[in-house]
Design a protein around this motif. Structure first.
Motif, mmCIF file in Angstrom:
data_model
loop_
_atom_site.group_PDB
_atom_site.id
_atom_site.type_symbol
_atom_site.label_atom_id
_atom_site.label_comp_id
_atom_site.label_asym_id
_atom_site.label_seq_id
_atom_site.Cartn_x
_atom_site.Cartn_y
_atom_site.Cartn_z
ATOM 1 N N PRO A 1 17.393 -39.237 77.943
ATOM 2 C CA PRO A 1 16.640 -40.164 77.076
ATOM 3 C C PRO A 1 15.137 -39.903 77.122
ATOM 4 N N TRP A 2 14.626 -39.608 78.322
ATOM 5 C CA TRP A 2 13.196 -39.312 78.475
ATOM 6 C C TRP A 2 12.847 -38.050 77.678
ATOM 7 N N PHE A 3 13.649 -37.029 77.882
ATOM 8 C CA PHE A 3 13.394 -35.733 77.250
ATOM 9 C C PHE A 3 13.505 -35.831 75.718
ATOM 10 N N PHE A 4 14.596 -36.417 75.240
ATOM 11 C CA PHE A 4 14.795 -36.431 73.789
ATOM 12 C C PHE A 4 13.854 -37.409 73.081
ATOM 13 N N THR A 5 13.354 -38.392 73.791
ATOM 14 C CA THR A 5 12.322 -39.249 73.187
ATOM 15 C C THR A 5 11.103 -38.397 72.853
ATOM 16 N N ILE A 6 10.734 -37.522 73.778
ATOM 17 C CA ILE A 6 9.591 -36.629 73.552
ATOM 18 C C ILE A 6 9.885 -35.680 72.393
ATOM 19 N N VAL A 7 11.068 -35.090 72.410
ATOM 20 C CA VAL A 7 11.405 -34.106 71.377
ATOM 21 C C VAL A 7 11.432 -34.762 69.993
ATOM 22 N N ARG A 8 12.075 -35.909 69.923
ATOM 23 C CA ARG A 8 12.150 -36.617 68.636
ATOM 24 C C ARG A 8 10.753 -36.950 68.121
ATOM 25 N N ASN A 9 9.962 -37.474 69.026
ATOM 26 C CA ASN A 9 8.618 -37.892 68.637
ATOM 27 C C ASN A 9 7.778 -36.717 68.159
ATOM 28 N N LYS A 10 7.841 -35.622 68.886
ATOM 29 C CA LYS A 10 7.028 -34.460 68.508
ATOM 30 C C LYS A 10 7.527 -33.841 67.201
ATOM 31 N N THR A 11 8.841 -33.862 67.008
ATOM 32 C CA THR A 11 9.389 -33.305 65.768
ATOM 33 C C THR A 11 8.899 -34.109 64.566
ATOM 34 N N VAL A 12 9.018 -35.426 64.668
ATOM 35 C CA VAL A 12 8.575 -36.284 63.560
ATOM 36 C C VAL A 12 7.064 -36.156 63.361
ATOM 37 N N ASP A 13 6.355 -36.072 64.485
ATOM 38 C CA ASP A 13 4.897 -35.885 64.446
ATOM 39 C C ASP A 13 4.525 -34.651 63.634
ATOM 40 N N LEU A 14 5.197 -33.554 63.932
ATOM 41 C CA LEU A 14 4.888 -32.309 63.228
ATOM 42 C C LEU A 14 5.317 -32.364 61.765
ATOM 43 N N LEU A 15 6.431 -33.014 61.512
ATOM 44 C CA LEU A 15 6.850 -33.196 60.109
ATOM 45 C C LEU A 15 5.758 -33.933 59.347
ATOM 46 N N ARG A 16 5.245 -34.992 59.967
ATOM 47 C CA ARG A 16 4.203 -35.788 59.322
ATOM 48 C C ARG A 16 2.917 -35.003 59.168
ATOM 49 N N ARG A 17 2.531 -34.350 60.247
ATOM 50 C CA ARG A 17 1.241 -33.677 60.253
ATOM 51 C C ARG A 17 1.174 -32.555 59.238
ATOM 52 N N SER A 18 2.239 -31.833 59.119
ATOM 53 C CA SER A 18 2.211 -30.729 58.169
ATOM 54 C C SER A 18 2.063 -31.288 56.765
ATOM 55 N N ALA B 1 21.692 -26.890 55.671
ATOM 56 C CA ALA B 1 20.835 -27.954 56.159
ATOM 57 C C ALA B 1 21.359 -28.466 57.490
ATOM 58 N N GLY B 2 20.464 -28.998 58.303
ATOM 59 C CA GLY B 2 20.886 -29.605 59.556
ATOM 60 C C GLY B 2 21.492 -30.970 59.303
ATOM 61 N N ASP B 3 21.991 -31.579 60.399
ATOM 62 C CA ASP B 3 22.646 -32.877 60.281
ATOM 63 C C ASP B 3 21.766 -33.916 59.607
ATOM 64 N N VAL B 4 20.529 -33.962 60.032
ATOM 65 C CA VAL B 4 19.643 -35.001 59.497
ATOM 66 C C VAL B 4 19.348 -34.745 58.026
ATOM 67 N N LEU B 5 19.019 -33.515 57.706
ATOM 68 C CA LEU B 5 18.758 -33.200 56.293
ATOM 69 C C LEU B 5 19.978 -33.534 55.441
ATOM 70 N N ALA B 6 21.153 -33.199 55.957
ATOM 71 C CA ALA B 6 22.373 -33.415 55.182
ATOM 72 C C ALA B 6 22.612 -34.890 54.900
ATOM 73 N N GLN B 7 22.109 -35.759 55.780
ATOM 74 C CA GLN B 7 22.350 -37.189 55.590
ATOM 75 C C GLN B 7 21.322 -37.853 54.682
ATOM 76 N N ALA C 1 12.660 -41.635 56.702
ATOM 77 C CA ALA C 1 14.128 -41.719 56.726
ATOM 78 C C ALA C 1 14.692 -40.815 57.824
ATOM 79 N N ALA C 2 14.101 -39.630 57.967
ATOM 80 C CA ALA C 2 14.551 -38.704 59.019
ATOM 81 C C ALA C 2 14.293 -39.305 60.400
ATOM 82 N N GLU C 3 13.149 -39.956 60.539
ATOM 83 C CA GLU C 3 12.800 -40.580 61.813
ATOM 84 C C GLU C 3 13.838 -41.653 62.179
ATOM 85 N N LEU C 4 14.240 -42.434 61.187
ATOM 86 C CA LEU C 4 15.227 -43.482 61.442
ATOM 87 C C LEU C 4 16.579 -42.883 61.821
ATOM 88 N N LEU C 5 16.942 -41.806 61.151
ATOM 89 C CA LEU C 5 18.212 -41.151 61.483
ATOM 90 C C LEU C 5 18.172 -40.595 62.910
#
Lengths: 226, 184
Positions: free
Chosen positions: B78-95, B123-129, B172-176
């Motif tokens: 949970p600690w690790f994936f919280t970081i990964v999720r957050n950074k992924t969404v961060d980069l999606l937003r920032r770009s 597409a990945g799971d999230v994109l597909a949804q 929407a991706a962040e929520l998924l």
């Protein structure tokens, strides 16, 4: 694995130092409470007298004592939430937020109830001019200290951390105005609790600036985050 | 939790505890394993994001900077994936917000067809949804690497509409991603 990633891992490993685990945030919480409460008591006393009989009413009026106790609990819970949200751990997020929000809501609710059933004799005795702005200003150093402590952790949701930090910081002078200003529930809600909302909004706005500036994108070589 | 998850959990937790003590060799092993796990995580959810490598490195930096916030008595994932999720969404937003990201990985020829881009790449799971319009917006801007103006032109909408669509798609991706927490 790309060359850049290899370099980065090598740099990070070279930068490794033993660390003290901060998973438990009790020490930071106690440090903040001691400094922020001590400072706030000092500035409230330095800028005006306590309301006559206010401390005695803690014993004489049990409901007033309960209000004060709730204020203390809200301060601790909000400060705990600010630090807790700066540690990544999704599984506990809902619980992290529910308790401090509930305690703070209860604290505010007693003053709303107090509009009809005040916990303490209502009067303008001890009224302090500009108490709302004093409460806002007095809370800024405590907010800064909390942001500094949170920054030493890993605040991934800086707005949320900033919001709790602001609310905790302003709750201290807000609660002290129980003794340093007049007792009238409508006044308390607007002028003593109002600053909690104002400073929470300031923390919300400042969070991303104060809590995320140190980390940069990793494309550059080296260890850019300290 | 599957056996593989449980093994990772135990091993990563032990490796991070060793890193807390300053063991460089085990820390290097941990970072290598986590880097692979991050890359798998991003690819399985978003396919070929143009800035996957940036995301991996940014996550590694965050893990390094915040390693002291991991408590070995608690679960690592949970600690690790919280970081990964957050950074992924961060980069999606920032770009999307105009910050530079890595160059697009796909050539113009690949995407310049009558089909929507989401029909061409796995597409990945999230994109597909995501709703097709959101999937299309993210694919054009985050996978193909088009600018907002180019993506808008290809989709036949205004640039501001595309900007809003990308922003909603990221949300929407962040929520998924947030819904996945229970699987960790």
């Amino acid at each position: 694995m790309t060359e850049n990633r290899e370099d980065l891992i090598r740099d990070l490993v070279a930068d490794l130092r033993p660390v003290r685990r901060a998973g438990r945030i009790g020490t930071a919480l106690l440090v903040w409470l001691a400094l922020a409460v001590g400072y706030s008591v000092f500035v409230v006393l330095a800028t005006g007298p306590l309301r006559e009989g206010a401390l005695g009413n803690l014993v004489r009026e049990p409901a007033f004592g309960v209000e004060t106790l709730l204020a203390l609990l809200a301060i601790v819970a909000l400060a705990y939430a600010a630090l807790r949200t700066a540690i990544p751990d999704a599984a506990r997020r809902a619980r992290q937020l529910a308790l401090p929000v509930a305690i703070t809501a209860l604290w505010i609710a007693v003053y709303v109830i107090g509009l009809w059933y005040p916990a303490h004799p209502v009067s303008t005795l001890g009224a302090r001019p500009h108490c709302i702005w004093q409460a806002v200003l007095f809370s800024i150093p405590s907010l800064a200290l909390m942001l500094w402590l949170a920054r030493r952790l890993l605040p991934l949701r800086p707005r949320l951390t900033g919001l709790f930090a602001g609310a905790a910081a302003a709750a201290i002078p807000g609660a002290l105005m129980q003794f340093g200003c007049m007792y009238e529930p409508a006044h308390i809600l607007a002028y003593h609790i109002g600053p909690v909302v104002i400073v929470a909004a300031i923390g919300f706005a400042l969070g991303p600036i104060a809590l995320t500036a140190r980390r940069t994108v990793p494309r550059s070589r080296g260890i850019p985050m300290h | 939790m599957t056996d593989a998850f449980a093994d990772d959990e135990r091993r990563w937790s032990d490796l991070m505890a060793a890193a807390h003590r300053g063991d460089s060799r085990l820390y290097e092993q941990l970072l290598r394993e986590l880097a692979e796990a991050i890359e798998r995580y991003i690819r399985s959810r978003f396919g070929a994001l143009s800035f996957t490598e940036d995301c991996v490195q940014e996550c590694l930096l965050a893990i390094h900077a915040g390693r002291h916030t991991y408590d070995p008595r608690r679960a690592f994932r949970p600690w690790f994936f919280t970081i990964v999720r957050n950074k992924t969404v961060d980069l999606l937003r920032r770009s999307y917000a105009g910050e530079a990201v890595a160059p697009a990985v796909l050539s113009e020829a690949l995407v310049d067809t009558a089909e929507g881009p989401d029909e061409q790449f796995s597409a990945g799971d999230v994109l597909a949804q995501l709703q097709p319009k959101f999937r299309n917006a993210l694919t054009l801007t985050k996978i193909c690497g088009y600018t907002l103006a180019e993506a808008a032109e290809r989709s036949g909408i205004s640039e501001s509409a595309m900007k809003s669509r990308v922003s909603r798609a990221v949300r929407a991706a962040e929520l998924l991603l947030a819904e996945e927490r229970n699987l960790e």
